[in-house]
Design a protein around this motif. Structure first.
Motif, short mmCIF file in Angstrom:
data_model
loop_
_atom_site.label_atom_id
_atom_site.label_comp_id
_atom_site.label_asym_id
_atom_site.label_seq_id
_atom_site.Cartn_x
_atom_site.Cartn_y
_atom_site.Cartn_z
N MET A 1 -6.45 -24.72 -1.59
CA MET A 1 -7.03 -25.97 -1.09
C MET A 1 -7.39 -25.81 0.39
O MET A 1 -6.59 -25.27 1.15
N GLU A 2 -8.60 -26.27 0.75
CA GLU A 2 -9.02 -26.15 2.15
C GLU A 2 -9.48 -27.51 2.68
O GLU A 2 -10.13 -28.26 1.96
N LYS A 3 -9.13 -27.81 3.91
CA LYS A 3 -9.53 -29.08 4.51
C LYS A 3 -9.91 -28.81 5.97
O LYS A 3 -9.18 -28.09 6.66
N MET A 4 -11.04 -29.37 6.42
CA MET A 4 -11.39 -29.25 7.84
C MET A 4 -10.75 -30.40 8.60
O MET A 4 -10.88 -31.55 8.20
N ILE A 5 -10.08 -30.07 9.68
CA ILE A 5 -9.54 -31.11 10.55
C ILE A 5 -10.13 -30.86 11.92
O ILE A 5 -9.77 -29.89 12.58
N GLY A 6 -11.09 -31.70 12.30
CA GLY A 6 -11.89 -31.38 13.48
C GLY A 6 -12.58 -30.05 13.22
O GLY A 6 -13.23 -29.87 12.19
N LYS A 7 -12.37 -29.09 14.12
CA LYS A 7 -13.01 -27.78 13.94
C LYS A 7 -12.05 -26.75 13.35
O LYS A 7 -12.36 -25.56 13.29
N THR A 8 -10.88 -27.18 12.93
CA THR A 8 -9.88 -26.24 12.40
C THR A 8 -9.85 -26.27 10.88
O THR A 8 -9.85 -27.34 10.27
N ARG B 1 5.83 -32.41 4.22
CA ARG B 1 5.27 -33.52 4.99
C ARG B 1 5.42 -33.26 6.50
O ARG B 1 4.49 -33.45 7.28
N ILE B 2 6.56 -32.79 6.90
CA ILE B 2 6.79 -32.48 8.32
C ILE B 2 5.84 -31.36 8.77
O ILE B 2 5.20 -31.45 9.82
N ALA B 3 5.73 -30.32 7.96
CA ALA B 3 4.88 -29.18 8.31
C ALA B 3 3.43 -29.64 8.49
O ALA B 3 2.80 -29.35 9.52
N LEU B 4 2.92 -30.35 7.51
CA LEU B 4 1.50 -30.71 7.54
C LEU B 4 1.19 -31.75 8.61
O LEU B 4 0.15 -31.66 9.27
N LEU C 1 3.19 -24.36 -3.83
CA LEU C 1 1.80 -24.65 -3.46
C LEU C 1 1.41 -26.06 -3.93
O LEU C 1 0.81 -26.83 -3.19
N LYS C 2 1.80 -26.40 -5.17
CA LYS C 2 1.49 -27.74 -5.73
C LYS C 2 2.09 -28.84 -4.86
O LYS C 2 1.45 -29.86 -4.60
N VAL C 3 3.32 -28.65 -4.41
CA VAL C 3 3.97 -29.66 -3.57
C VAL C 3 3.16 -29.85 -2.28
O VAL C 3 2.84 -30.98 -1.89
N TYR C 4 2.81 -28.76 -1.62
CA TYR C 4 2.04 -28.86 -0.38
C TYR C 4 0.68 -29.52 -0.63
O TYR C 4 0.22 -30.32 0.18
N GLU C 5 0.04 -29.18 -1.75
CA GLU C 5 -1.27 -29.78 -2.06
C GLU C 5 -1.16 -31.29 -2.26
O GLU C 5 -1.99 -32.05 -1.75
N GLU C 6 -0.12 -31.71 -2.97
CA GLU C 6 0.07 -33.15 -3.19
C GLU C 6 0.28 -33.87 -1.86
O GLU C 6 -0.27 -34.94 -1.62
N VAL C 7 1.10 -33.28 -0.99
CA VAL C 7 1.38 -33.93 0.29
C VAL C 7 0.12 -33.96 1.16
O VAL C 7 -0.17 -34.98 1.79
N LEU C 8 -0.65 -32.88 1.16
CA LEU C 8 -1.86 -32.86 1.99
C LEU C 8 -2.87 -33.91 1.55
O LEU C 8 -3.57 -34.49 2.38
N LYS C 9 -2.91 -34.18 0.21
CA LYS C 9 -3.85 -35.19 -0.30
C LYS C 9 -3.62 -36.55 0.35
O LYS C 9 -4.55 -37.30 0.56
#
Ligand code: AR6
Length: 178
Positions: A1-8, A140-143, A168-176
């Protein structure tokens, strides 16, 4: 999963952190800094003795690395240029400042990368193995810590390298939803 946050670019992948070619990779170390099991063992094995030699010099200079702080060494034989070592907190149930200490680990790694002109960094899931930090809370803390940091400081890429598909699934759910 990829997400742009500003230019990062914020990337979540499943894989082995020792193979990442980012400017730095992060080691979920212990305060002694001289190696251990889990991802720490894998990084020292893949990077070779040069990393341990640098860690020994850091130990001689400053003593142990307190929980939540971070230090930087060479990447030795790995594709990455640097390893940023941080001892995350051991989970004791949540009443010993574990959440703040985990936040400190992520923040101090990012800050050390910035101070060293490093543009891309890979993180493992700090503290969620041997140190037993609950992974949903840790994700959640990491992201959120990474998102806050990259809103203020320029980095090209932050990559989370999760060892299992389940993590990976846990991190993807939290990032959503963060
Ligand atoms: N690439 C990416 N992630 C990995 C890899 C790898 N090659 N190997 C393991 N993981 P842990 P902690 C994952 O236990 O909880 C050490 O002995 C693993 O599946 O390595 O912070 C240190 O010396 C888990 O999701 O670190 C300390 O004493 C995550 O990395 C202590 O363990 C973190 O698990 C630190 O414990």
């Amino acid at each position: 999963m990829e997400k742009m946050i500003g230019k990062t670019r914020l990337n979540l992948i499943q894989g082995d952190i020792t193979l990442q070619e980012t400017g730095a990779i992060v080691n979920a170390a212990n305060t002694g800094l001289l190696g251990g099991g889990g991802v720490d063992g894998a990084i020292h094995r893949a990077g070779g003795p040069e990393i341990r030699e640098e860690c020994k010099k850091i130990r001689a200079k400053q003593g142990k690395c307190p929980t939540g702080e971070a230090v930087i060494t060479t990447g030795g034989n790995m594709a990455t240029g640097h390893v940023i070592h941080t001892p995350g907190p051991v989970w004791h149930g949540g009443n010993r400042n574990e959440e703040q200490l985990l936040r400190n680990s992520y923040y101090n790694c990012l800050n050390l990368a910035k101070e060293n002109g490093i543009k891309s960094i890979s993180f493992p899931s700090i503290s969620t193995g041997v140190y037993r930090f609950p992974i949903d809370k840790a994700a959640r803390i990491a992201l959120t810590t990474v998102k806050e940091f990259i809103q203020e400081h320029k980095l090209e890429e932050v990559r989370f390298v999760l060892f299992s598909e389940k993590d990976l699934k846990v991190y993807e759910e939290v990032l959503k939803d963060c």
